[in-house]
Design a protein around this motif. Structure first.
Motif, short mmCIF file in Angstrom:
data_model
loop_
_atom_site.label_atom_id
_atom_site.label_comp_id
_atom_site.label_asym_id
_atom_site.label_seq_id
_atom_site.Cartn_x
_atom_site.Cartn_y
_atom_site.Cartn_z
N ASN A 4 -32.46 -61.94 -6.92
CA ASN A 4 -33.16 -63.01 -7.64
C ASN A 4 -34.64 -62.70 -7.86
OD1 ASN A 4 -30.66 -64.06 -7.00
ND2 ASN A 4 -31.43 -65.68 -5.68
N ASP A 5 -34.96 -61.45 -8.04
CA ASP A 5 -36.35 -61.00 -8.14
C ASP A 5 -36.51 -60.22 -9.45
OD1 ASP A 5 -39.06 -60.26 -6.79
OD2 ASP A 5 -38.20 -58.32 -7.38
N ALA A 6 -37.40 -60.68 -10.31
CA ALA A 6 -37.53 -60.08 -11.63
C ALA A 6 -37.89 -58.61 -11.57
CB ALA A 6 -38.58 -60.84 -12.45
N HIS A 7 -38.76 -58.22 -10.66
CA HIS A 7 -39.15 -56.81 -10.54
C HIS A 7 -37.95 -55.95 -10.14
CE1 HIS A 7 -43.42 -57.56 -11.08
NE2 HIS A 7 -43.32 -58.57 -10.23
N SER A 8 -37.03 -56.52 -9.37
CA SER A 8 -35.85 -55.79 -8.92
C SER A 8 -34.77 -55.73 -9.98
CB SER A 8 -35.27 -56.45 -7.65
OG SER A 8 -36.23 -56.48 -6.62
N PHE A 9 -34.98 -56.42 -11.11
CA PHE A 9 -33.97 -56.50 -12.16
C PHE A 9 -34.32 -55.70 -13.41
CE2 PHE A 9 -31.57 -59.55 -9.92
CZ PHE A 9 -30.35 -59.63 -10.56
N GLY A 10 -35.56 -55.30 -13.59
CA GLY A 10 -35.91 -54.63 -14.83
C GLY A 10 -35.97 -55.63 -15.97
N LEU A 32 -31.08 -58.99 -16.16
CA LEU A 32 -32.07 -60.04 -15.94
C LEU A 32 -31.76 -61.25 -16.81
CD1 LEU A 32 -34.84 -60.99 -14.75
CD2 LEU A 32 -35.89 -60.03 -16.81
N MET A 33 -31.44 -61.00 -18.08
CA MET A 33 -31.19 -62.10 -19.01
C MET A 33 -29.89 -62.84 -18.70
SD MET A 33 -32.44 -60.35 -22.59
CE MET A 33 -34.09 -59.67 -22.75
N ASP A 65 -29.93 -50.65 -15.23
CA ASP A 65 -31.18 -50.39 -14.50
C ASP A 65 -32.37 -51.01 -15.23
OD1 ASP A 65 -33.64 -49.10 -13.73
OD2 ASP A 65 -32.52 -47.44 -12.89
N ALA A 66 -32.54 -50.66 -16.50
CA ALA A 66 -33.56 -51.25 -17.38
C ALA A 66 -34.96 -51.24 -16.78
CB ALA A 66 -33.15 -52.68 -17.76
N GLY A 67 -35.28 -50.16 -16.05
CA GLY A 67 -36.64 -50.00 -15.54
C GLY A 67 -36.95 -50.83 -14.30
N ARG A 68 -35.94 -51.22 -13.55
CA ARG A 68 -36.19 -52.04 -12.36
C ARG A 68 -36.96 -51.26 -11.30
NH1 ARG A 68 -32.55 -51.34 -7.98
NH2 ARG A 68 -30.97 -49.73 -8.36
N ASN A 115 -29.27 -56.43 -8.92
CA ASN A 115 -29.08 -55.35 -9.89
C ASN A 115 -29.21 -54.04 -9.14
OD1 ASN A 115 -29.07 -53.50 -11.96
ND2 ASN A 115 -30.90 -54.27 -12.98
N ARG A 116 -28.16 -53.23 -9.15
CA ARG A 116 -28.21 -51.93 -8.51
C ARG A 116 -27.83 -50.80 -9.48
NH1 ARG A 116 -28.49 -52.27 -2.75
NH2 ARG A 116 -29.99 -53.95 -2.41
N GLY A 117 -28.06 -51.02 -10.78
CA GLY A 117 -27.87 -49.94 -11.74
C GLY A 117 -28.90 -48.85 -11.54
N ILE A 118 -28.50 -47.60 -11.79
CA ILE A 118 -29.42 -46.46 -11.69
C ILE A 118 -29.29 -45.59 -12.94
CG2 ILE A 118 -29.95 -44.33 -10.46
CD1 ILE A 118 -29.45 -45.69 -7.89
#
Length: 252
Positions: free
Chosen positions: A67-73, A78-79, A56-59, A97-100
């Motif tokens: 492909n959206d940085a805000h959606s990836f945390g 992201l990296m 999740d990392a704060g997404r 990214n769909r981690g919670i």
């Protein structure tokens, strides 16, 4: 704030040494894939990262965009996604990214239709397990390692039934010695969960990213405070290390 030149130089030296050590850490702990399945992807194929707070990392969960940085945390997902997108622009890949944060395996199951099956990934990466132990340890959950393994296998069975061609990547749940959350008995009690994840990976023939082994090797070069301060959630350097390991396992 008073500038402390000695502490600054000490931190800078540690950061330089730690980042310079990443290739060595990878070579000692991670085996490269003999092939890169992503090269054979069709246009618009999907890569999906699933898991708990480490993924999740704060997404921004309101966005849920590929492909959206805000959606990836700001973590390893992201990296990992960024260099894949840079390397294969012609394929127009869709990476989610769909981690919670806080999730255990049964909570993945509860949202699996919308957050996995409906996305129809070609590559599915799962990092799950630390909360299945940690929440039991702190009295917030009564699951066992047997429940963890049973639920994980059921999740993969459901996935393979709907998406028989999906390439699954199982990431080893990890905890880092010296982290502030890693108390007495943690490693011994958590080991069966890591072993269960490896057993599942072997039985289902998935790619395996040995994160626990990776961080044990990393501790030879810098302390937990550098890689993963609480022993569970990686720092920037730890997330970069995780991303490099994932890319090596999946892409060679």
């Amino acid at each position: 704030m008073k500038f402390n030149r000695r502490n600054f130089l000490k931190r800078s030296a540690m950061q330089t040494a730690g980042m310079a050590a990443i290739p060595m850490i990878l070579s000692e702990s991670v085996e490269a894939s003999p092939k890169n399945d992503i090269q054979s992807f069709s246009d618009g194929n999907v890569i999906l990262f699933q898991g708990d707070s480490i993924t999740d990392a704060g997404r921004d969960r309101k966005r849920q965009l590929p492909n959206d940085a805000h959606s990836f945390g700001n973590g390893y997902a992201l990296m990992t996604a960024s260099p894949i997108l840079e390397q294969f622009p012609e394929k127009q890949l869709q990476i989610y990214n769909r981690g919670i944060s806080g999730n255990k395996v049964y909570q993945l199951e509860d949202r699996w239709q919308e957050d996995c099956l409906d996305l129809r990934p070609s590559v599915l990466s799962i990092l799950i397990g630390v909360n299945d132990y940690w929440h039991k340890r702190n009295g917030q959950y009564d699951g066992t390692v047997e429940v963890y393994e049973r639920d994980f296998r059921a999740l993969l069975d459901r996935t393979k039934e709907t998406l028989p061609e999906v390439a699954v990547v199982i990431c080893e749940p990890f905890s880092v010695d010296g982290g502030s959350a890693i108390g007495d008995g943690w490693q011994e009690e958590f080991t069966p969960y890591r072993e269960a994840a490896k057993r599942i990976s072997d039985d289902y023939g998935t790619r395996w990213v040995p994160y626990h082994k990776l961080f044990k090797e990393a501790l030879k070069h810098a302390p937990a405070s550098y890689w993963c301060p609480d022993g569970v959630h990686p720092s920037m350097a730890g997330a970069q290390l995780m991303a490099q390991a994932w890319l090596k396992v999946v892409m060679g």
